[in-house]
Every structure is written in C-alpha cells, then in structure tokens.
Design a protein around this motif. Structure first.
Motif, PDB file in Angstrom:
ATOM      1  N   ALA A 157       0.829  -1.208   0.000  1.00  0.00           N
ATOM      2  CA  ALA A 157       0.000   0.000   0.000  1.00  0.00           C
ATOM      3  C   ALA A 157       0.864   1.259   0.000  1.00  0.00           C
ATOM      4  O   ALA A 157       0.507   2.272  -0.609  1.00  0.00           O
ATOM      5  CB  ALA A 157      -0.941  -0.004   1.190  1.00  0.00           C
ATOM      6  N   ALA A 158       2.010   1.198   0.685  1.00  0.00           N
ATOM      7  CA  ALA A 158       2.932   2.334   0.664  1.00  0.00           C
ATOM      8  C   ALA A 158       3.463   2.555  -0.751  1.00  0.00           C
ATOM      9  O   ALA A 158       3.554   3.698  -1.224  1.00  0.00           O
ATOM     10  CB  ALA A 158       4.089   2.085   1.625  1.00  0.00           C
ATOM     11  N   LYS A 159       3.787   1.468  -1.444  1.00  0.00           N
ATOM     12  CA  LYS A 159       4.262   1.576  -2.824  1.00  0.00           C
ATOM     13  C   LYS A 159       3.176   2.163  -3.722  1.00  0.00           C
ATOM     14  O   LYS A 159       3.446   3.030  -4.563  1.00  0.00           O
ATOM     15  CB  LYS A 159       4.685   0.204  -3.334  1.00  0.00           C
ATOM     16  N   GLU A 160       1.938   1.714  -3.539  1.00  0.00           N
ATOM     17  CA  GLU A 160       0.829   2.232  -4.330  1.00  0.00           C
ATOM     18  C   GLU A 160       0.624   3.725  -4.065  1.00  0.00           C
ATOM     19  O   GLU A 160       0.359   4.502  -4.996  1.00  0.00           O
ATOM     20  CB  GLU A 160      -0.447   1.454  -4.002  1.00  0.00           C
ATOM     21  N   ALA A 161       0.760   4.125  -2.808  1.00  0.00           N
ATOM     22  CA  ALA A 161       0.631   5.551  -2.473  1.00  0.00           C
ATOM     23  C   ALA A 161       1.706   6.363  -3.182  1.00  0.00           C
ATOM     24  O   ALA A 161       1.418   7.421  -3.770  1.00  0.00           O
ATOM     25  CB  ALA A 161       0.730   5.745  -0.963  1.00  0.00           C
ATOM     26  N   LEU A 162       2.947   5.899  -3.159  1.00  0.00           N
ATOM     27  CA  LEU A 162       4.026   6.603  -3.837  1.00  0.00           C
ATOM     28  C   LEU A 162       3.775   6.673  -5.340  1.00  0.00           C
ATOM     29  O   LEU A 162       4.025   7.705  -5.981  1.00  0.00           O
ATOM     30  CB  LEU A 162       5.364   5.907  -3.555  1.00  0.00           C
ATOM     31  N   ASN A 163       3.286   5.580  -5.905  1.00  0.00           N
ATOM     32  CA  ASN A 163       2.989   5.568  -7.341  1.00  0.00           C
ATOM     33  C   ASN A 163       1.924   6.598  -7.708  1.00  0.00           C
ATOM     34  O   ASN A 163       1.910   7.119  -8.832  1.00  0.00           O
ATOM     35  CB  ASN A 163       2.519   4.180  -7.780  1.00  0.00           C
ATOM     36  N   ARG A 164       1.032   6.893  -6.757  1.00  0.00           N
ATOM     37  CA  ARG A 164      -0.032   7.862  -7.003  1.00  0.00           C
ATOM     38  C   ARG A 164       0.387   9.289  -6.643  1.00  0.00           C
ATOM     39  O   ARG A 164      -0.406  10.218  -6.780  1.00  0.00           O
ATOM     40  CB  ARG A 164      -1.279   7.490  -6.185  1.00  0.00           C
ATOM     41  N   GLY A 165       1.603   9.429  -6.137  1.00  0.00           N
ATOM     42  CA  GLY A 165       2.077  10.757  -5.757  1.00  0.00           C
ATOM     43  C   GLY A 165       1.541  11.240  -4.425  1.00  0.00           C
ATOM     44  O   GLY A 165       1.515  12.446  -4.154  1.00  0.00           O
ATOM     45  N   ILE A 166       1.115  10.307  -3.577  1.00  0.00           N
ATOM     46  CA  ILE A 166       0.624  10.671  -2.244  1.00  0.00           C
ATOM     47  C   ILE A 166       1.821  10.781  -1.301  1.00  0.00           C
ATOM     48  O   ILE A 166       2.606   9.833  -1.179  1.00  0.00           O
ATOM     49  CB  ILE A 166      -0.354   9.614  -1.704  1.00  0.00           C
ATOM     50  N   PRO A 167       1.994  11.903  -0.616  1.00  0.00           N
ATOM     51  CA  PRO A 167       3.129  12.040   0.299  1.00  0.00           C
ATOM     52  C   PRO A 167       3.024  11.078   1.486  1.00  0.00           C
ATOM     53  O   PRO A 167       1.955  10.935   2.095  1.00  0.00           O
ATOM     54  CB  PRO A 167       3.034  13.494   0.775  1.00  0.00           C
ATOM     55  N   LEU A 168       4.123  10.411   1.777  1.00  0.00           N
ATOM     56  CA  LEU A 168       4.236   9.579   2.967  1.00  0.00           C
ATOM     57  C   LEU A 168       5.137  10.304   3.963  1.00  0.00           C
ATOM     58  O   LEU A 168       6.225  10.751   3.599  1.00  0.00           O
ATOM     59  CB  LEU A 168       4.851   8.216   2.642  1.00  0.00           C
ATOM     60  N   VAL A 169       4.688  10.407   5.200  1.00  0.00           N
ATOM     61  CA  VAL A 169       5.479  11.046   6.249  1.00  0.00           C
ATOM     62  C   VAL A 169       5.788   9.990   7.304  1.00  0.00           C
ATOM     63  O   VAL A 169       4.874   9.462   7.951  1.00  0.00           O
ATOM     64  CB  VAL A 169       4.722  12.230   6.881  1.00  0.00           C
ATOM     65  N   TYR A 170       7.073   9.664   7.465  1.00  0.00           N
ATOM     66  CA  TYR A 170       7.445   8.648   8.450  1.00  0.00           C
ATOM     67  C   TYR A 170       7.009   9.066   9.845  1.00  0.00           C
ATOM     68  O   TYR A 170       7.182  10.221  10.256  1.00  0.00           O
ATOM     69  CB  TYR A 170       8.962   8.395   8.444  1.00  0.00           C
ATOM     70  N   GLY A 171       6.454   8.117  10.595  1.00  0.00           N
ATOM     71  CA  GLY A 171       6.105   8.337  11.993  1.00  0.00           C
ATOM     72  C   GLY A 171       6.487   7.141  12.830  1.00  0.00           C
ATOM     73  O   GLY A 171       6.147   6.001  12.495  1.00  0.00           O
ATOM     74  N   SER A 172       7.212   7.374  13.896  1.00  0.00           N
ATOM     75  CA  SER A 172       7.573   6.269  14.795  1.00  0.00           C
ATOM     76  C   SER A 172       6.405   5.887  15.687  1.00  0.00           C
ATOM     77  O   SER A 172       6.329   4.762  16.175  1.00  0.00           O
ATOM     78  CB  SER A 172       8.766   6.661  15.666  1.00  0.00           C
ATOM     79  N   ASP A 173       5.479   6.828  15.914  1.00  0.00           N
ATOM     80  CA  ASP A 173       4.384   6.633  16.875  1.00  0.00           C
ATOM     81  C   ASP A 173       4.963   6.297  18.246  1.00  0.00           C
ATOM     82  O   ASP A 173       4.409   5.491  19.004  1.00  0.00           O
ATOM     83  CB  ASP A 173       3.442   5.523  16.402  1.00  0.00           C
TER      84      ASP A 173
END
Length: 268
Positions: free
Chosen positions: A231-247
């Motif tokens: 799903a992270a790869k699909e988000a990147l392919n769609r140009g959706i920004p991913l912001v790393y979070g350690s939580d």
C-alpha cells in the motif's frame, strides 16, 4: 529531510513520563532534522472513552501546559532541530461538530496534525479497535465476524477523509491500516485491498498525506508497517506524500521500524 512526524509525550496516559527534552536529544542522536509532537488530543465533550482503562487521550486541562512545554523545548533547541507543535486528533463518528469546534479553538496553535480512527461506532456503541487482543475478541462476538470489524473500520476511515472538520482539519491520515494490529491472532478470510485502494483514492483526491507508521512492526500480532509495503508503494505511485512516523510513546521508540520499512528512504 529526516523527519519523525508522529511522536507522543508524557501527556499520554498510556505512555511514559519521559521528558520532552529527552525525546529531542534522542532525535538529534538519530540525525533527525525535524520532529512533530502529536499527542492524543482531548476527546470531544460528551464522548465516553470506551477503552477499559479510559486512557486514550490527554486531559483537556493539560492542553495549555502541553503547548507551553513544546514552546519551551522549541526555544531551547531552536538552532538544532525543527520542532512542531502537533496533535493526533480522533475522528469519531457522531462527534464531527464537537471535533470541528475543538479545532476551531485550538488549531491556530498547531504546526502539524494527524487525523486517526481509533474508535468505531456499531449498533449505537463505541469500541476502541486497537486496545488489546481481548477487547478485539469481544468486538468480534458483537460484530459477528472479524470481517465486519474491518468493513466498519474502512468505512469510518473514508468518512474521516471526506468529513468537513473546518479549516484546521488535519491533512495527514494516521496509521491507516491500524485494524491489522491483531491480525496474527485474528486472521481475516476476505481481502480488503479494494477498500484500502478506495482510501488511497480519497486521500489523493483530497491532497492529503499518509502517516507511514513504523510502530506496527513491533506489535507482536501485527509485524508490519501501517500501511503495509504494497500500500505504501501504491501511495508513492499515485504521488501521495508519505510522512514517516515512529508513533513513539517513549524515548526509546523514536526511529522504530525505519530499518524495516522498504520505502522509507523514498519519502525523504
């Protein structure tokens, strides 16, 4: 930029008493250039916390102190690291107006924010979806199947994305596959990839971001990021920004999961 966009503090009732300065020092040791303190925002007026320990969020009377504490560490570390004042805001079906009212009042104090779903409404009752395996088992009994919990979760997540919570609505969706937290104990028979794709489509349409959350790797019944690699790869392919979070809920959790997250470097 090396950033951790999802960090909890001593103001979290289910966290630790680790000092904010300690978090910042650990962040510096990890080479981070930016961090966001995103404590669980106070729950809306009239909403009764369904978690057995009633420990899901900070108390309203501590909010101003929280803001003051972050302002203090900002002033101490101003030349060393960018520190954001943030909150993790719960989307709770039926309490949209109360949440908007809260954001209208306090949103001006925020540099960053996350919108998350922890609570599900079903049959007029609320449940905390990620509290414990035992509470999840009780939910299965009431919902009828595990798959029904997943269906309601993704339906609520979509509702959170489409809801109008005012000008200060958070634009980053927190741990979007949190319902997977106990998947090793409670495996599902249905594939929910279509529902996840619908969520990604809604996030893309709204121009929002995704909290690429490493905490799931360290949950013994999950063992994957939220969202998982595909799903992270699909988000990147769609140009959706991913912001790393350690939580992170304690200092030692900062940076957790980064070495396991295949696409983490691609979000910098």
């Amino acid at each position: 930029m090396l950033k951790d966009g999802h960090i909890h503090t001593r103001f979290c009732p289910h966290g630790t008493q680790d000092a904010l300065d300690g978090y910042v020092e650990k962040a510096l040791s990890l080479g981070l250039k930016e961090i966001s303190f995103t404590e669980h925002a106070p729950l809306p007026d009239g909403f009764i916390d369904p978690a057995p320990a009633k420990d899901s969020s900070m108390r309203m009377e501590e909010l101003e102190i929280y803001f003051e504490e972050i302002a203090r560490v900002k002033s101490v570390y101003t030349r060393k690291i960018k520190i954001n004042t943030g909150l993790e805001v719960d989307f709770i079906e039926g309490f949209e107006q109360e949440t908007e009212n809260f954001l209208d009042q306090y949103g001006k104090h925020l540099d960053d924010a996350i919108l998350s779903v922890h609570f599900l409404k079903y049959g007029g009752q609320y449940d905390c979806v990620d509290y414990s395996p035992d509470t999840f088992a009780k939910m299965i009994e009431r919902y009828g199947t595990i798959e029904e919990i997943y269906r309601v979760y993704y339906q609520t997540l979509l509702h959170s994305i489409h809801s109008d919570l005012g000008p200060y609505k958070p634009k980053r969706i927190g741990h979007m596959t949190l319902v997977n937290k106990f998947q090793k104990r409670f495996p599902i028979k249905k594939d929910f990839s279509e529902e996840i794709m619908d969520v990604l489509s809604a996030i893309k349409t709204k121009g929002y971001e995704i909290d690429y959350n490493g905490a799931g790797y360290f949950k013994p019944l999950c063992k994957e990021s939220y969202p998982p690699e595909w799903a992270a790869k699909e988000a990147l392919n769609r140009g959706i920004p991913l912001v790393y979070g350690s939580d992170a809920h304690q200092i030692k959790d900062l940076g957790q999961g980064q070495n396991l997250m295949k696409y983490w470097r691609e979000v910098l």
